[in-house]
Design a protein around this motif. Structure first.
Motif, mmCIF file in Angstrom:
data_model
loop_
_atom_site.group_PDB
_atom_site.id
_atom_site.type_symbol
_atom_site.label_atom_id
_atom_site.label_comp_id
_atom_site.label_asym_id
_atom_site.label_seq_id
_atom_site.Cartn_x
_atom_site.Cartn_y
_atom_site.Cartn_z
ATOM 1 N N GLU A 63 0.804 -1.222 0.000
ATOM 2 C CA GLU A 63 0.000 0.000 0.000
ATOM 3 C C GLU A 63 0.839 1.274 0.000
ATOM 4 O OE1 GLU A 63 -2.309 -3.197 2.297
ATOM 5 O OE2 GLU A 63 -0.226 -2.519 2.087
ATOM 6 N N ASP A 86 -5.418 -3.249 2.207
ATOM 7 C CA ASP A 86 -6.208 -2.366 1.350
ATOM 8 C C ASP A 86 -5.952 -2.735 -0.109
ATOM 9 O OD1 ASP A 86 -7.358 -0.302 -0.124
ATOM 10 O OD2 ASP A 86 -6.782 1.254 1.311
ATOM 11 N N PRO A 87 -6.748 -3.655 -0.683
ATOM 12 C CA PRO A 87 -6.501 -4.112 -2.055
ATOM 13 C C PRO A 87 -6.495 -2.997 -3.094
ATOM 14 C CG PRO A 87 -8.067 -5.555 -0.954
ATOM 15 C CD PRO A 87 -7.875 -4.380 -0.060
ATOM 16 N N GLU A 88 -7.402 -2.049 -2.971
ATOM 17 C CA GLU A 88 -7.484 -0.974 -3.954
ATOM 18 C C GLU A 88 -6.225 -0.113 -3.930
ATOM 19 O OE1 GLU A 88 -9.856 -0.876 -6.033
ATOM 20 O OE2 GLU A 88 -11.371 -2.171 -5.111
ATOM 21 N N ARG A 89 -5.771 0.214 -2.731
ATOM 22 C CA ARG A 89 -4.563 1.032 -2.596
ATOM 23 C C ARG A 89 -3.337 0.265 -3.093
ATOM 24 N NH1 ARG A 89 -2.288 5.725 -3.225
ATOM 25 N NH2 ARG A 89 -0.404 5.984 -1.968
ATOM 26 N N ALA A 91 -3.197 -2.113 -5.388
ATOM 27 C CA ALA A 91 -3.214 -2.160 -6.848
ATOM 28 C C ALA A 91 -2.841 -0.804 -7.443
ATOM 29 C CB ALA A 91 -4.599 -2.587 -7.336
ATOM 30 N N ALA A 92 -3.301 0.271 -6.815
ATOM 31 C CA ALA A 92 -2.961 1.616 -7.298
ATOM 32 C C ALA A 92 -1.463 1.882 -7.189
ATOM 33 C CB ALA A 92 -3.744 2.660 -6.508
ATOM 34 N N THR A 142 -6.563 -10.940 3.020
ATOM 35 C CA THR A 142 -7.629 -10.547 2.106
ATOM 36 C C THR A 142 -8.200 -11.770 1.397
ATOM 37 O OG1 THR A 142 -6.672 -8.351 1.729
ATOM 38 C CG2 THR A 142 -8.178 -9.187 0.057
ATOM 39 N N LEU A 148 -12.638 -10.146 -7.742
ATOM 40 C CA LEU A 148 -11.818 -9.103 -7.130
ATOM 41 C C LEU A 148 -10.481 -8.990 -7.835
ATOM 42 C CD1 LEU A 148 -11.165 -7.012 -4.995
ATOM 43 C CD2 LEU A 148 -10.538 -8.881 -3.427
ATOM 44 N N ARG A 151 -10.859 -7.265 -11.166
ATOM 45 C CA ARG A 151 -11.130 -5.832 -11.018
ATOM 46 C C ARG A 151 -9.882 -5.055 -10.629
ATOM 47 N NH1 ARG A 151 -12.672 -2.988 -6.618
ATOM 48 N NH2 ARG A 151 -13.287 -4.844 -5.427
ATOM 49 N N LEU A 152 -9.095 -5.600 -9.715
ATOM 50 C CA LEU A 152 -7.896 -4.900 -9.253
ATOM 51 C C LEU A 152 -6.888 -4.675 -10.376
ATOM 52 C CD1 LEU A 152 -7.234 -6.628 -5.805
ATOM 53 C CD2 LEU A 152 -8.144 -4.334 -6.204
#
Length: 243
Positions: A63, A86-89, A91-92, A142, A148, A151-152
């Protein structure tokens, strides 16, 4: 993969085994960087790679990757991505540091990994800690499913992206399972140190009840996210984050 030059990033490098191996295969002008949040593992990696040129160890996590934007030629991670909070963070951040022509390989556990162990552990854990601690322990990793994962990593071009999902059953002895898996489970940390000995003995007994003529089963549900460059790599470049 053998690199002529560039920056190779090992995220969640652990004790540095893969870094040391890749150093022997990469060209002399390839820089290998290992990022590891656990201090004890990072120190072990530093010791393993001591005196090896072209290898750096840094404190960081998925992250918050301690590297500049668009600085990594090849990014890989071996059995660490499922520990993100935090998967979204995460991946970002991968998207941020990877170059436009960068490539990656991520191997990590899916939501069905070790289900039989988790059920036994939950039964025993409830004898030692309250409901809140049980829930906190259960959320330590996670729970990745196919939707998921897709999407990531949708920021990567489908032309170069491969997502492989696999479920297998592994049978082994209690001692073998205990040596490589049980003691590494971070969620057992919710048990008070004074109770840890009794908890581990009760857990060993509970897991032993899973044994049949083949041994004790362990379900391995895994993903391999593989990307090889194909234009365009990114649907959009994210704004620069922390350098």
């Amino acid at each position: 993969m053998l690199f002529r030059s560039g920056v190779v990033l090992d995220l969640g490098c652990g004790t540095g085994t893969a870094l040391r191996h890749l150093r022997s295969r990469a060209s002399s002008d390839t820089m290998l960087i290992g990022v590891e949040p656990a201090e004890r593992m990072r120190r072990a990696a530093e010791a393993r790679c001591a005196g090896t040129s072209g290898v750096e160890l840094r404190d960081g996590r998925f992250e918050a990757i301690p590297l500049p934007t668009a600085s990594v030629d090849y990014l890989y991670s071996i059995w660490a991505f499922h520990w993100i909070s935090d998967p979204e963070r995460a991946a970002a951040e991968i998207r941020r540091v990877l170059k436009d022509d960068g490539e990656l390989d991520l191997w990590f556990a899916g939501m069905n990994t070790g289900g039989e162990f988790s059920r036994k552990a939950s039964e025993v854990l409830r004898r030692y800690v309250g409901l809140e601690a049980c829930l906190r322990a259960a959320s330590a990793a996670t729970p990745f499913d196919r939707s998921l994962v897709e999407r990531l990593f949708s920021f990567l071009s489908p032309a170069g992206l491969t997502i492989t999902e696999e479920t297998t059953n592994h049978y082994d002895t209690l001692e073998a399972h205990w040596a490589w898996q049980i003691r590494s489970e971070a969620y057992y940390a919710v048990v008070a140190p004074s109770d840890r000995g009794r908890f581990e003995e009760d857990l060993r007994c509970a897991i032993a009840t899973l044994e049949d003529e083949r041994g004790i089963p362990y379900t391995r549900h895994s993903f391999h996210v593989r990307y090889r460059h194909a234009d365009p790599v990114f649907l959009a470049r994210p704004s620069a984050g922390a350098e």
